[in-house]
Design an enzyme around this catalytic site. Sequence first.
Site, PDB file in Angstrom:
ATOM      1  N   ASP A 191       5.908 -33.453  -4.910  1.00  0.00           N
ATOM      2  CA  ASP A 191       6.563 -33.039  -6.150  1.00  0.00           C
ATOM      3  C   ASP A 191       7.658 -34.041  -6.528  1.00  0.00           C
ATOM      4  OD1 ASP A 191       7.218 -31.429  -8.288  1.00  0.00           O
ATOM      5  OD2 ASP A 191       7.594 -29.623  -7.103  1.00  0.00           O
ATOM      6  N   ASP A 210       3.603 -26.398 -15.013  1.00  0.00           N
ATOM      7  CA  ASP A 210       4.077 -25.142 -14.423  1.00  0.00           C
ATOM      8  C   ASP A 210       3.715 -23.968 -15.315  1.00  0.00           C
ATOM      9  OD1 ASP A 210       5.058 -26.224 -12.139  1.00  0.00           O
ATOM     10  OD2 ASP A 210       7.162 -26.225 -12.756  1.00  0.00           O
TER      11      ASP A 210
END
Length: 861
Positions: free
Chosen positions: A610, A680
């Site tokens: 990430d 997301d």
Amino acid sequence: MRKSSSFTKVVCLAGPMVCAASVFGAETVWLSSLDLTKMTSGWSVPKVDLGVVGKPISIDGKQFARGVGTHAKSKMRLDLGGAGKRFFAQVGLDDSTEGHGSVEFLVTGDGKVLWRSGLIAGRQPARSLDVDITGVRILGLRVTDGNDGTGYDHADWAEAGFVMQDSASLPVPLPPLEPFGPKAKNFALEFEVGDDNRLYQHALGAGSANEPPQRFDEAYPQWGDGYVWEPALQVAHADGNTSTTLLYDSVTRTNEGPARELLRIKLRDPAYPFEVTLCFRAHDERDLVEQWVEIKHRESGPVKFERMASSALLLSPTNLHLTHFFGDWGKEMQPTTEFLTPGTKVLDSKLGVRAHQFRNPSFILSLDDASSETTGRVLAGSLAWSGSFQCAFDHNGRSVRALCGLNPFASSYLLAAGETFTTPRMIWVWSNQGLGNMSRKFHAWARDFGLRDGHSTRAVLLNNWYATGFDFDFSRIVGLYDPAREIGAELLLLDDGWFGNKYPRVNDQAGLGDWQPNRKRLPEGLASLAAAAGKRGLKFGIWLEPEMVNPKSELFERHPNWVIAQPKRELEFQRNQLVLDLTRPEVQQFEWRVIQDILSVPGVSYAKWDCNRYLTQPGSSWLAPDRQSHLWIDYVHALYSLMDKTAQSFPKTELMLCAGGGGRVDYAALQYFHEFWPSDNTDPLVRLPMQWDYSYFFPPMAIVSHVTHSDSLPMHFACAVAMSANFGLDLDLVKLSVEDEAICAGAVAAYKQVRDVVHFGDLYRLENPHDSPRCALNFVNTNRSQAVMFVFQMRDSQALPVRPQGLDPVKRYAVRQLNPAPARPALLQEAKSFTGEELMRDGIVPNCGRAMEACVIHLSP
Ligand code: DGJ
């Protein structure tokens, strides 16, 4: 105008074809006496003292005893060695055209137009020319088709001759310079070396070249020596000279494998030991060209680069539309299409890290107005670069230049003598048949070359992020294992929140940088979690964000100068975190150790990498003051070296690329990863158009799609959306209702049945979610024995048939709905068999017409 009657002497020097006459004391050479095999002709061959059809030269009723008859388009290049004085002729369309046709004659000297006739039609009197050619090295003679095609374009250079300086050598006809360039099956870029020895490109989509190339046609334009539009290259040489001149040097072709050729065109500056190599790798079957540039020099000191594009492709501006993709966190890949008009349209990022948060460096150019899935000439471009980028479309009224590469903004770069700078790769994919064909070629290439292990199946994983967030411990995670296995998941991915002791990572305010498992939450570390998963036949994966640090961390306490920041400025945070300065060797070693330690834990076979912030204060305490602007480039190179080491050292570990969603999605990073997390935002209604838009460039096997808790939307619909890409779950399975559990288990089983078709098959986008109440697509496997079709009803509408594409027309396919939604009638065509032709013609009537209903249909023998 000289007439042959004015000759005083005729001498034959070197064989029958080469005769010269002395006129007023100077040597005159007749064009027709030279080697005409070097003159090109659009029809037949040039004729000596005759029109191209073989009859005497005659223009508007006037006959000429001497001259050359040719046919548009015609070209000839002659080396005069700077010894010419004048070139003269009478030109026109030959009477054999009976009044038809139109042409233009041009005379060029070292690439510059010295004389042009203007348009000449049939039965117009000959036009006289008498051009001063003093000092000209290469003389060019050209006949264009007058821009109306070459029909009847019989063109005569009558009484054409040269006056040369006393005792000069004869003009030497040179072999015609053929266009050359990278060539794939239906896609070619055409370059040409001009008579000034510069390299030119023939604008893509412009039809065949008529005019001699001009400066705005340069293939890789350089700043400071005559080029006045947006350049591809701008440098300051070691002595401070801010101009560069690149002349053609050589070309090499290397066969790299089946249907793959590397073309390298070397250019040199005649005044400096400075060379630029334009590199093109053409993938024949895929109509795909990878393009990059290598630059090196041997000057007395460093050369400063202000810009160095990867590509400077020229296109015809007629009907040229650009589709590009903007967005933000949770809103990635929103398309917009616009007609390109004069001026410069810039798509860029100045973010350095997580650089694609607001824009993806992929775009589509449509050459025939807005294209469709099945029609139109389209060129997809995708820059393989995870840092700040620029794609500028410079429309100068005559052509459009797509300048793509590193963002030149605040990024000047010093290159030492003997070093080579290699720009990022630009990837171009061409289609004559619209967007669908373009994507299928892109996907096929990506499986072969663009992704890691592009031919291996991706696991169905259960992630805990949407289920638990930061709120978990060992037993909460292990509690998900049995339900995960029962539902059919193959891997458990533990997300953020598992590390940090002095500053536990229990929220996003602390702990980043301290990569030791949190002793309270995971007293026995990661290995025991992985082992517990293994016992149940599940693989285990882990989240990491190696590039970042929270100021509340032991790492920051120890090494406050390891972060990217500007001295004398207050630190600026995003998500309470800072970026570690990867240009610093200790940081490189630290991050590599973190990755190694985590991925070496027994049982860890998957990782999600990430990256949750971008650069806002681009200062490095490692880089010297005069190299601060190197940060943008050196950071990304160091990152790739880290990613490369990871991929090499952990060849069996599956890797997901993530940057707070789709903040880093490009083919440079993806060569080290198996898949990416696109956003997301997991709302299926948002995901449908987003996945559709990503799929222009990236194969669905790489687009991770997880089913999350979205209370307002039916689980069946959410599962179907995830099944149409790289499927996973991110649900608290412990809390799942019995009904939803059954739907999810059914979805996993159904997905496994068709996973290989979705991963490795051809994608056909059928109904666009942007402009219709439903979205539909289908995949067909390589031998066309199986297909799977997805229909997503986004708003209520009539359940009209959906027509699949790409099936084998003669093969028979049985229609079976997979994981049907509870309480919905069966498909009308359920369990019946049809030929591919019938299905593609008549379609399949889906059993969904109401909003939020979906239907997955398997077509198999
Ligand atoms: C951002 C990612 O996009 C999410 O999926 C999740 O991994 C969080 N980071 C964790 O902090």
